[in-house]
Design an enzyme around this catalytic site. Structure first.
Site: not given
Ligand SMILES: *Cc1c(COP(=O)(O)O)cnc(C)c1O
Length: 382
Positions: A125, A210, A239
């Site tokens: 994701f 990420d 986050k």
């Molecule tokens: C939550 C998440 C995102 C996206 O972040 P948003 O602030 O919702 O755009 C991207 N990568 C990872 C691994 C995430 O957990």
């Protein structure tokens, strides 16, 4: 009747207040929060240092645009660079998806014309913008929005041979999570990350990690990649960075970051004093209390207690980012029952819960959460 678009199922609860690991709904009912707004409020709700910083910024200066210098954004960038390992530069954004958009654009600019493909893993994701949605290795989420931006390809998670085969001359970068969070809480493991690092070195590709969900202590180290003994070229963060205030960041090694020149990328809000103040306060508390150490200790405590529950088949993850495989009932049903009993968690797959409490969670709060979950699972299997 709601004026909100139906991108989410109708909520079962409306929260109006939070403090530490607890939330209160409109009726004044108290809940133990083991989700933290999706791994965001790592210092708990309404942390006084963050609230103080926000009040001070609101009374001083909120925003001037990035045409001018501001404080404390550059200081936050310096702290992030130090925590990631040094010799890098930071671009501030407003979310995880935007941080990844920056990484993707940077990879294309760095690699030059003709090299633009970003490889990522199935089950990953990376966000919901068109490009990060395509980077997200979940084809079912793509279908309604085709055509998506070109330049993304997916390979099986933890399959290094498949990854090697996918490296064609158009590939510029590999983008991976240290632990697939949304995909079900699956750690990558050191062998995989080290093999990816070697592959990137051999083929002159960027290894972009990420850390949007895993970053800032949650896994028991400052960064997920530190569990695997590698140094990435690009790291994205979001986050937990503002403990609830929207802020994201893309860090890159200086040599990579220098591919961007004025005009290449921009943001109206990114790094503004309000959000940067929240990040500064958040990072200061995180360093002062050593959140990675707390996440490691409390994570082990939580893990041991969960593993002892009869209806728990397996516990996986790192630190305080845990996936819990339950037996005998659907994870969604367990989540709903937990909510009724005053415990907030969520389901990441049909059979697994995700637990991501505050990194300041106490052992007593863990005991309380595991008691509730234990009762719910017992009731479901009875
Ligand atoms: C939550 C998440 C995102 C996206 O972040 P948003 O602030 O919702 O755009 C991207 N990568 C990872 C691994 C995430 O957990």
């Amino acid at each position: 009747m709601t004026y909100l678009m139906s991108t989410y199922a109708a909520p079962s609860v409306t929260f109006v207040r939070g403090r530490g690991s607890y939330l209160w709904d409109e009726q004044g009912r108290r809940y133990l929060d083991f989700l933290s707004g999706l791994a965001v409020t790592s210092l708990g709700h309404a942390h006084p240092a963050v609230a103080e910083a926000l009040c001070r910024a609101a009374n001083t200066l909120l925003h001037t645009s990035n045409l001018f210098g501001t404080v404390p954004g550059p200081e936050v960038a310096a702290t992030l660079d130090r925590l990631i390992g040094g010799d890098g530069k930071v671009f501030f954004a407003n979310s995880g998806a935007e941080a990844n958009e920056c990484a993707i654009k940077l990879a294309r600019k760095w690699a030059g014309h003709g090299r633009y493909v970003v490889l990522s893993a199935y089950g990953s994701f990376h966000g919901r913008t068109l490009a990060t949605l395509h980077a997200t290795g979940q084809p079912a989420k793509h279908e309604a929005f085709q055509p998506l931006p070109d330049g993304f390809r997916h390979v099986a998670w933890q399959d290094i041979e498949g990854l090697e085969k996918a490296v064609t001359p158009e590939v510029a970068a590999i983008l991976l999570e240290p632990v697939q969070g949304e995909g079900g809480v699956w750690p990558a493991g050191p062998e995989y990350f080290q093999a990816v690092r070697r592959l990137c070195d051999e083929r002159d590709l960027l290894f972009m990690v990420d850390e949007v969900q895993t970053g800032l202590g949650r896994t028991g180290r400052w960064w997920g990649f530190q569990h695997y003994g590698i140094r990435p070229d690009v790291v994205t963060v979001a986050k937990a960075l503002g403990n609830g205030v929207p802020i994201g960041a893309c860090w890159a090694r200086s040599e990579v970051a220098s591919a961007f020149v004025p005009g290449d990328h921009a943001t109206t809000f990114g790094g503004q004093p309000l959000a940067a103040s929240a990040a500064q306060a958040t990072l200061a508390v995180m360093e002062a209390v050593d959140v990675p150490d707390l996440a490691r200790k409390r994570g082990q405590y939580l893990r041991d207690k969960l593993s002892a529950l009869p209806s728990v088949r397996a516990v996986r993850g790192l630190g305080l980012l845990l996936g819990v495989e339950v037996t005998g009932t659907e994870a969604k049903a367990v989540v709903a029952k937990c909510m009724e009993q005053g415990l907030v968690v969520n389901a990441v797959t049909d059979s697994a819960l995700r637990l991501a409490p505050s990194l300041l969670v106490s052992e007593a709060e863990i005991d309380e959460a595991v008691d509730i979950l234990g009762r719910v699972l017992e009731g479901a299997s009875a």
